[in-house]
Enzyme design. Structure first.
Site, PDB file in Angstrom:
ATOM      1  N   PRO A 119       0.806  -1.243   0.000  1.00 13.69           N
ATOM      2  CA  PRO A 119       0.000   0.000   0.000  1.00 13.69           C
ATOM      3  C   PRO A 119       0.829   1.278   0.000  1.00 13.69           C
ATOM      4  O   PRO A 119       0.280   2.368   0.022  1.00 13.69           O
ATOM      5  CB  PRO A 119      -0.781  -0.117   1.314  1.00 13.69           C
ATOM      6  CG  PRO A 119       0.160  -0.834   2.233  1.00 13.69           C
ATOM      7  CD  PRO A 119       0.933  -1.817   1.359  1.00 13.69           C
ATOM      8  N   ASP A 123       1.935  -1.304  -9.031  1.00 15.34           N
ATOM      9  CA  ASP A 123       1.283  -2.425  -8.346  1.00 15.34           C
ATOM     10  C   ASP A 123      -0.165  -2.494  -8.801  1.00 15.34           C
ATOM     11  O   ASP A 123      -0.798  -1.458  -9.017  1.00 15.34           O
ATOM     12  CB  ASP A 123       1.328  -2.238  -6.819  1.00 15.34           C
ATOM     13  CG  ASP A 123       1.201  -3.562  -6.071  1.00 15.34           C
ATOM     14  OD1 ASP A 123       0.299  -4.359  -6.415  1.00 15.34           O
ATOM     15  OD2 ASP A 123       2.001  -3.802  -5.151  1.00 15.34           O
ATOM     16  N   ASP A 130       1.936  -5.138 -13.440  1.00 11.03           N
ATOM     17  CA  ASP A 130       2.781  -6.143 -12.796  1.00 11.03           C
ATOM     18  C   ASP A 130       4.208  -5.601 -12.745  1.00 11.03           C
ATOM     19  O   ASP A 130       4.767  -5.193 -13.765  1.00 11.03           O
ATOM     20  CB  ASP A 130       2.721  -7.434 -13.628  1.00 11.03           C
ATOM     21  CG  ASP A 130       3.555  -8.560 -13.024  1.00 11.03           C
ATOM     22  OD1 ASP A 130       4.409  -8.288 -12.151  1.00 11.03           O
ATOM     23  OD2 ASP A 130       3.353  -9.720 -13.431  1.00 11.03           O
ATOM     24  N   LYS A 163      13.500 -12.689  -0.539  1.00 13.98           N
ATOM     25  CA  LYS A 163      12.871 -13.565   0.457  1.00 13.98           C
ATOM     26  C   LYS A 163      13.677 -14.861   0.540  1.00 13.98           C
ATOM     27  O   LYS A 163      14.099 -15.412  -0.487  1.00 13.98           O
ATOM     28  CB  LYS A 163      11.420 -13.862   0.075  1.00 13.98           C
ATOM     29  CG  LYS A 163      10.586 -12.617  -0.239  1.00 13.98           C
ATOM     30  CD  LYS A 163      10.503 -11.638   0.919  1.00 13.98           C
ATOM     31  CE  LYS A 163       9.755 -10.366   0.524  1.00 13.98           C
ATOM     32  NZ  LYS A 163       9.693  -9.379   1.601  1.00 13.98           N
TER      33      LYS A 163
END
Length: 366
Positions: free
Chosen positions: A222, A240, A260, A306
């Site tokens: 956000p 986004d 994307d 990640k």
């Protein structure tokens, strides 16, 4: 003093140990790592007596990913008498450090250490006075002298040692103290703010995080990372499919592109920063980042990788090596740093800065 203490995120001791063993071995400083799970620290014990000092002098601290802080220490001080803990600590440090510039009495970053941390803060003042009287500390704090570390692992039980102020973390326990801004759309904003503190020298902020720069935030929703860019008066393309916080849109500095992040291609040629915090396989993110850097679509980037459940150090090393290989293949000079930040969880944050050489007959930029 042949031991080096490395502070890390609890649960990542194995990665920290694998990394220091690998990087010390590359410099022919051999030893072994002592690891206790979820302790928040690792001890690398060198085989040669002076190699601890050699390691923290010669291996750039900025090259370590999983260590928040490091310092060389001697033997563990145990059973410190409650009526006089100071004398044994001063005795351990005399003849080891002379006129140190700062004292840090620290613990590992674990829940169990929180009570001990309160003691450390109270203990610092009388210990500092005693160390100054003994000549271990200078009479005033100075950033040019070694930092004296007293590291408590349990009540009455500590390691004592030092680090070099030009090759350590400037932060107490290796953790920048940042306050969450109430107007930020998500707590992830602290990751990018911490990354700026860790990767960019404070005296270069005005030049490299300047008003009026153009930036791209991939996977922005956000808007936690976009917030940091807007706060520095940059113009931001936030990419986004998910919605952006209205408070950011109201600034007039944000252009929301419903695309994307992996497919977006910039149309401007003067983008200073690209930032990216997308939940995706690290190899896929690394490939995208390499593409941006090779094509010169941005000058600098900060992004998150990640981590998998296993072989996390190997995975990060592989991804960073891939980016480096792509840059080398295209003759691009760049500086790469990676760190598991305090505000990171199962991830590491990477910073890459393209460096343009001044070549006759060619523009410095792109």
């Amino acid at each position: 003093m042949n031991k080096v203490v490395l502070l890390c995120r609890p649960g990542f001791e194995k990665e920290c140990a694998a990394e220091i063993t690998d990087k010390a071995g590359q410099r022919e400083i051999f030893g072994f790592a002592r690891v206790k799970e979820n302790s928040g620290y690792v001890i690398y014990e060198c085989y040669q007596p002076d190699d601890g000092d050699k390691l923290i002098r010669e291996l750039p601290f900025s090259s370590l990913i999983f260590a928040r802080q490091w310092f060389v220490v001697g033997e563990l001080l145990q059973h410190l008498p409650p009526e006089d803990r100071i004398t044994p600590i001063v005795g351990m440090l005399q003849g080891v450090v002379e006129k140190g510039g700062e004292l840090r009495v620290e613990v590992a970053d674990t829940n169990e250490s929180k009570e001990l941390l309160k003691f450390c803060r109270k203990f610092t003042v009388p210990l500092r006075a005693a160390l100054r009287d003994a000549g271990v500390l200078a009479n005033y704090e100075t950033p040019k002298r070694p930092v004296v570390h007293v590291f408590f692992i349990a009540p009455g039980c500590c390691y004592t040692g030092y680090s070099y102020s030009n090759n350590n973390s400037p932060f107490y326990m290796g953790i920048p103290r940042l306050k969450f801004p109430a107007e930020a759309p998500s707590r992830s904003t602290l990751k990018l703010e911490e990354a700026f503190h860790v990767f960019i020298p404070a005296d270069e902020w005005d030049e490299r995080l300047a008003n009026g720069m153009w930036a791209v935030d991939l996977g922005a929703c956000p808007g936690g990372w976009t917030y940091q860019l807007v706060k520095r008066n940059m113009w931001v393309y936030s990419v986004d499919n998910g919605p952006m916080a209205q408070s950011l849109m109201d600034t007039g500095q944000v252009t929301w592109l419903r695309e994307d992040g992996f497919k977006f291609r910039p149309t401007r040629s003067n983008i200073s920063w690209m930032v990216c915090d997308m939940v995706e396989k690290p190899a896929k993110v690394a490939a995208l980042m390499a593409q941006w850097l090779v094509n010169g679509w941005c000058r600098e980037t900060i992004f998150n990788l990640k981590l998998p459940m296993k072989k996390r150090y190997e995975e990060v090393s592989h991804n960073l090596a891939y980016i480096q290989a792509q840059l080398d293949e295209h003759g691009i000079n760049a500086q790469i740093q990676a760190r598991q930040l305090y505000h990171d969880r199962e991830e590491v944050t990477v910073h890459v800065r393209r460096i343009w050489a001044a070549v006759g007959g060619r523009r410095d930029e792109r």
